[in-house]
Design a protein around this motif. Sequence first.
Motif, PDB file in Angstrom:
ATOM      1  N   UNK A  16       0.837  -1.202   0.000  1.00 29.32           N
ATOM      2  CA  UNK A  16       0.000   0.000   0.000  1.00 29.32           C
ATOM      3  C   UNK A  16       0.876   1.258   0.000  1.00 29.32           C
ATOM      4  N   UNK A  17       1.927   1.260   0.873  1.00 29.15           N
ATOM      5  CA  UNK A  17       2.823   2.419   0.971  1.00 29.15           C
ATOM      6  C   UNK A  17       3.546   2.627  -0.360  1.00 29.15           C
ATOM      7  N   UNK A  18       3.973   1.507  -1.000  1.00 23.79           N
ATOM      8  CA  UNK A  18       4.685   1.599  -2.277  1.00 23.79           C
ATOM      9  C   UNK A  18       3.758   2.154  -3.356  1.00 23.79           C
ATOM     10  N   UNK A  19       2.532   1.655  -3.385  1.00 27.24           N
ATOM     11  CA  UNK A  19       1.557   2.081  -4.392  1.00 27.24           C
ATOM     12  C   UNK A  19       1.217   3.565  -4.228  1.00 27.24           C
ATOM     13  N   UNK A  20       0.945   3.955  -2.960  1.00 27.13           N
ATOM     14  CA  UNK A  20       0.618   5.356  -2.660  1.00 27.13           C
ATOM     15  C   UNK A  20       1.761   6.275  -3.061  1.00 27.13           C
ATOM     16  N   UNK A  21       2.999   5.849  -2.748  1.00 21.63           N
ATOM     17  CA  UNK A  21       4.185   6.639  -3.078  1.00 21.63           C
ATOM     18  C   UNK A  21       4.358   6.781  -4.580  1.00 21.63           C
ATOM     19  N   UNK A  22       4.107   5.683  -5.308  1.00 19.13           N
ATOM     20  CA  UNK A  22       4.235   5.665  -6.773  1.00 19.13           C
ATOM     21  C   UNK A  22       3.254   6.654  -7.398  1.00 19.13           C
ATOM     22  N   UNK A  23       2.017   6.656  -6.897  1.00 19.09           N
ATOM     23  CA  UNK A  23       1.001   7.578  -7.423  1.00 19.09           C
ATOM     24  C   UNK A  23       1.376   9.026  -7.132  1.00 19.09           C
ATOM     25  N   UNK A  24       1.926   9.264  -5.918  1.00 22.31           N
ATOM     26  CA  UNK A  24       2.254  10.642  -5.517  1.00 22.31           C
ATOM     27  C   UNK A  24       3.473  11.185  -6.254  1.00 22.31           C
ATOM     28  N   UNK A  25       4.486  10.326  -6.496  1.00 20.37           N
ATOM     29  CA  UNK A  25       5.715  10.883  -7.062  1.00 20.37           C
ATOM     30  C   UNK A  25       6.594   9.893  -7.782  1.00 20.37           C
ATOM     31  N   UNK A  26       6.012   8.947  -8.463  1.00 17.44           N
ATOM     32  CA  UNK A  26       6.801   8.002  -9.255  1.00 17.44           C
ATOM     33  C   UNK A  26       7.771   7.200  -8.414  1.00 17.44           C
ATOM     34  N   UNK A  27       8.947   6.916  -8.983  1.00 12.67           N
ATOM     35  CA  UNK A  27       9.923   6.055  -8.304  1.00 12.67           C
ATOM     36  C   UNK A  27      10.412   6.684  -7.000  1.00 12.67           C
ATOM     37  N   UNK A  28      10.685   8.019  -7.046  1.00 11.58           N
ATOM     38  CA  UNK A  28      11.158   8.707  -5.839  1.00 11.58           C
ATOM     39  C   UNK A  28      10.092   8.618  -4.745  1.00 11.58           C
ATOM     40  N   UNK A  29       8.814   8.775  -5.127  1.00 14.56           N
ATOM     41  CA  UNK A  29       7.711   8.690  -4.166  1.00 14.56           C
ATOM     42  C   UNK A  29       7.605   7.291  -3.580  1.00 14.56           C
ATOM     43  N   UNK A  30       7.818   6.286  -4.439  1.00 12.58           N
ATOM     44  CA  UNK A  30       7.749   4.894  -3.977  1.00 12.58           C
ATOM     45  C   UNK A  30       8.832   4.623  -2.930  1.00 12.58           C
ATOM     46  N   UNK A  31      10.070   5.065  -3.257  1.00  8.16           N
ATOM     47  CA  UNK A  31      11.190   4.849  -2.315  1.00  8.16           C
ATOM     48  C   UNK A  31      10.905   5.583  -1.004  1.00  8.16           C
ATOM     49  N   UNK A  32      10.370   6.807  -1.114  1.00  7.39           N
ATOM     50  CA  UNK A  32      10.031   7.611   0.076  1.00  7.39           C
ATOM     51  C   UNK A  32       8.987   6.880   0.928  1.00  7.39           C
ATOM     52  N   UNK A  33       7.939   6.373   0.268  1.00  8.87           N
ATOM     53  CA  UNK A  33       6.854   5.695   0.977  1.00  8.87           C
ATOM     54  C   UNK A  33       7.341   4.455   1.716  1.00  8.87           C
ATOM     55  N   UNK A  34       8.128   3.623   1.014  1.00  5.58           N
ATOM     56  CA  UNK A  34       8.622   2.380   1.617  1.00  5.58           C
ATOM     57  C   UNK A  34       9.633   2.687   2.729  1.00  5.58           C
ATOM     58  N   UNK A  35      10.526   3.664   2.454  1.00  2.00           N
ATOM     59  CA  UNK A  35      11.559   4.001   3.438  1.00  2.00           C
ATOM     60  C   UNK A  35      10.939   4.538   4.727  1.00  2.00           C
ATOM     61  N   UNK A  36       9.931   5.424   4.602  1.00  2.02           N
ATOM     62  CA  UNK A  36       9.325   5.978   5.822  1.00  2.02           C
ATOM     63  C   UNK A  36       8.653   4.874   6.630  1.00  2.02           C
ATOM     64  N   UNK A  37       7.988   3.935   5.926  1.00  2.00           N
ATOM     65  CA  UNK A  37       7.321   2.844   6.645  1.00  2.00           C
ATOM     66  C   UNK A  37       8.349   1.974   7.385  1.00  2.00           C
ATOM     67  N   UNK A  38       9.451   1.649   6.691  1.00  2.74           N
ATOM     68  CA  UNK A  38      10.475   0.789   7.301  1.00  2.74           C
ATOM     69  C   UNK A  38      11.140   1.480   8.492  1.00  2.74           C
ATOM     70  N   UNK A  39      11.414   2.790   8.347  1.00  7.02           N
ATOM     71  CA  UNK A  39      12.051   3.514   9.451  1.00  7.02           C
ATOM     72  C   UNK A  39      11.079   3.613  10.635  1.00  7.02           C
ATOM     73  N   UNK A  40       9.790   3.850  10.321  1.00  9.19           N
ATOM     74  CA  UNK A  40       8.778   3.911  11.372  1.00  9.19           C
ATOM     75  C   UNK A  40       8.752   2.603  12.155  1.00  9.19           C
ATOM     76  N   UNK A  41       8.773   1.473  11.425  1.00  8.97           N
ATOM     77  CA  UNK A  41       8.710   0.195  12.132  1.00  8.97           C
ATOM     78  C   UNK A  41      10.021  -0.143  12.829  1.00  8.97           C
ATOM     79  N   UNK A  42      11.131   0.440  12.354  1.00  2.25           N
ATOM     80  CA  UNK A  42      12.387   0.271  13.091  1.00  2.25           C
ATOM     81  C   UNK A  42      12.237   0.912  14.480  1.00  2.25           C
ATOM     82  N   UNK A  43      11.562   2.070  14.537  1.00  2.00           N
ATOM     83  CA  UNK A  43      11.325   2.729  15.827  1.00  2.00           C
ATOM     84  C   UNK A  43      10.432   1.864  16.718  1.00  2.00           C
ATOM     85  N   UNK A  44       9.439   1.198  16.098  1.00  2.00           N
ATOM     86  CA  UNK A  44       8.573   0.304  16.884  1.00  2.00           C
ATOM     87  C   UNK A  44       9.409  -0.853  17.449  1.00  2.00           C
TER      88      UNK A  44
END
Length: 257
Positions: free
Chosen positions: A28-56
Motif C-alpha cells: 500500500x505504501x509503495x503504491x501510494x508513493x508511486x502515485x504521488x511521485x513516481x519512483x522517488x515517491x515509492x522509495x520515500x513511501x517504503x523508506x518511511x514505513x520501514x524507518x517507522x517500524x524500526x522505531x517500533x
Amino acid sequence: MLGWSINLFRIRGIQLAVHFSFVLWLAFAADQGWRDGGLAGLIWGVATLLVFFTCVVLHELGHSFTAMHFGVGVRRILLMPIGGMAEFDSIPRQPSRELLITLAGPAVNFVIAAVLFLFVGVPQGWPLGDFDYDANLAGFVQLLLSWNLLMGCFNLLPVFPMDGGRIFRALLATRLSYLRATFWAATVGKVLAAIAALIALLVFHRYLTAVLFAFIYLAGEAEYRAVKRRELEDAQWREMALRFHLPPRDEPPVLAP
Ligand code: ZN
C-alpha cells in the motif's frame, strides 16, 4: 491470526517476526508513493514505513532488554500493522520491575526524539501540525521526531492494553494486591474509554475512533479477567500441590505492547 507471521532474524536471541498483513501495508505504501511521485515517491513511501517500524522495534527492544536484565525470557517480537508486541515468558509481579520494563519502551521513543531534536529543533507546526513535511532529509527527520513523540505519549495513556495501563497498575500495586490494582487500573481505563467513545461518536461523529475506544474498553475488561483467572488457577494449583507434592506451575507467555 497471530500465527500468520514471517520470521526475520534474531536480536540477542529474540526472534523478530512480521505479521503477513505487514506485506499488504508495504504494498500500500509503495503504491501510494508511486502515485504521488513516481519512483522517488515509492522509495520515500517504503523508506518511511520501514524507518517507522524500526522505531517500533526499538521500543519493543527497550521492554525486552529490561525484561532480560531481570531474568525474564523474551520469546519474540511480533510486528503488526497496529504496532509491535513483545512475547515474554512471564511478567514479574514485583511492581518496581513491571514499572521499569514497561517504562523502558516509551523511554526509547523519547530518547530518539531528543536526539533528533538536536538536529532539527522543534518541527514546524508542532504540536498541532498536520505532519505534512517536505520530502527531503530535514522533513524526514522532522517526521521521525514527531512520530516518536506521539508513539511515546500515546503509549503512556493510562489504559490497557497501552503501556500506560501497566504503569498505572504497577503504581497501584505498590499499595494494593496485584488483582485489586488490575481491577482499578482496568476500571479507570474503561471509564475513560467509554467517555472518549461517546465524545467521538456524539460530538465529532468519528465512528472509527469510537470503535478504537470500544476496543480499549474491552482490552481493560480482558486484562482484569485474565489476571483474575490466573489468580484462581494459581490458588487451585497451590492447594493441589500441597496435597499431591506437585512441582511449581509453568507460567504462560505474556504479550506486552
Ligand atoms: Zn510498549
